[in-house]
Design an enzyme around this catalytic site. Structure first.
Site, PDB file in Angstrom:
ATOM      1  N   CYS A 138       1.021  -1.393   0.071  1.00 48.61           N
ATOM      2  CA  CYS A 138      -0.310  -0.047   0.166  1.00 48.61           C
ATOM      3  C   CYS A 138       0.995   1.484   0.043  1.00 48.61           C
ATOM      4  CB  CYS A 138      -1.256  -0.032   1.075  1.00 48.61           C
ATOM      5  SG  CYS A 138      -1.865   1.706   1.263  1.00 48.61           S
ATOM      6  N   CYS A 141      -0.297   3.988   2.283  1.00 47.59           N
ATOM      7  CA  CYS A 141      -0.127   3.677   3.397  1.00 47.59           C
ATOM      8  C   CYS A 141       1.369   3.982   3.878  1.00 47.59           C
ATOM      9  CB  CYS A 141      -0.619   2.506   4.375  1.00 47.59           C
ATOM     10  SG  CYS A 141      -2.059   2.048   3.504  1.00 47.59           S
ATOM     11  N   ASP A 142       1.755   3.116   3.681  1.00 50.35           N
ATOM     12  CA  ASP A 142       3.026   3.774   3.299  1.00 50.35           C
ATOM     13  C   ASP A 142       4.427   4.508   3.099  1.00 50.35           C
ATOM     14  OD1 ASP A 142       2.452   1.375   5.345  1.00 50.35           O
ATOM     15  OD2 ASP A 142       2.724   0.037   4.165  1.00 50.35           O
TER      16      ASP A 142
END
Length: 314
Positions: A138, A141-142
């Site tokens: 992701c 997300c990261d």
């Protein structure tokens, strides 16, 4: 062997942000929900180390810790959280029948599906070993953890192009590994990555191995046309080859798209079966964030509460 049978008002299948949020709302409404965690209690967030984009955690939070917080909050209001996997359903009868671990039959007036989706992985040893240590599925997300650094992303669809573009705003360089000499992505998305000076597309390229002991240090790429291998130093490796919604057991009863995502009536969490609601990544192939999953979990509980109120008045 006779099965144990139990009747509940609200059954929640799955325990990520969607399932736990649904449980918080349903239990506060006095509906005594029963939640079965599924095979991965806490869902995808339990394999996410730092979550920095969920509101209310100014210093960030570890994924497993966050899911523990959600669970405790649901239990505080009376949710019964149980470990177990839904193995079979029958939505042609009322109350709906759900079998847990092939041992218990739950008869439920309403069922909230929050079984999530699982990222598809390449299936190589180094990817598994370095998961959460520079390997991620992701970018949204990261990606932030790799700002100013060089990263690689694998994939050739719209999502891969979107995530490569997203990463290019944060990282100094993005290598995009495409297995063939063309992409599956729509033309507009292809143009976006091809014309981006920070993205270098490596055609006919497969991941031979992700390099590094305790964190990602590089990737060894195999050119499947020439057989040539090259090593590229990177600190982040993103897999964007798709997600698989965990919805197989519902397919005989619930309308889904061609990928297996549950179709809900727009503006609600209602499915084509009365009394069955779907929330979280099992029905969302676009946003796939903890906060959006939680939002639909809230919607599903409110939809179920209204349905039960009407049901009881008839």
């Amino acid at each position: 062997m006779s099965q144990e049978t139990e009747h509940v008002k609200v059954l929640i299948i799955g325990s990520g942000p969607a399932g736990y949020t649904a449980a918080i709302y349903a239990s506060r409404a006095g509906l005594s929900p029963v939640l079965y965690t599924g095979g991965q209690p806490g869902g995808q967030l339990t394999i996410t180390n730092d979550v920095e984009n969920y509101p209310g955690y100014p210093d960030g939070v570890m994924g497993p810790q966050m899911m523990e917080d959600f669970r405790k909050q649901a239990e505080r209001f009376g949710t019964q959280v149980r470990y177990g996997l839904a193995t079979k359903v029958d939505f042609s009868v009322r109350p709906h029948k759900v079998e847990i671990d092939e041992q218990i039959t739950i008869l439920a007036d309403t069922v909230l599906i929050s079984t999530g989706a699982s990222a598809k992985w390449l299936g190589i040893e180094s990817e598994e070993r370095l998961n959460g240590k520079g390997v991620s599925a992701c970018a949204v997300c990261d990606g932030f953890f790799f700002r100013g650094q060089e990263v690689a992303i694998v994939g050739a669809g719209d999502t891969a192009c979107e995530e490569a573009s997203y990463l290019s705003n944060i990282c100094s360089k993005v290598y995009m590994l495409v297995r063939r000499d063309e992409m599956r992505a729509s033309q507009i998305m292809q143009n976006r990555v091809i014309n981006n000076p920070k993205i270098e597309i490596l055609w006919n390229s497969e991941t031979d191995e992700i390099l590094g002991e305790d964190e990602v240090k590089g990737v060894r790429v195999l050119n499947n046309k020439t057989g040539e291998k090259r090593e590229i130093p990177i600190s982040g490796f993103f897999v964007a080859i798709g997600h698989q919604p965990n919805t197989d057991i519902f397919k005989d009863f619930i309308h889904m798209d061609e990928s297996g995502y549950i179709k809900t009536i727009p503006g609600s969490t209602k499915t084509n079966v009365e009394g069955v609601f779907a929330c979280g990544d099992a029905q969302d192939n676009i946003y796939r964030q903890a906060v959006t999953a939680a939002g639909t979990g809230c919607m599903a509980a409110l939809d179920a509460e209204r349905y039960l109120a009407e049901f009881e008045n008839h």
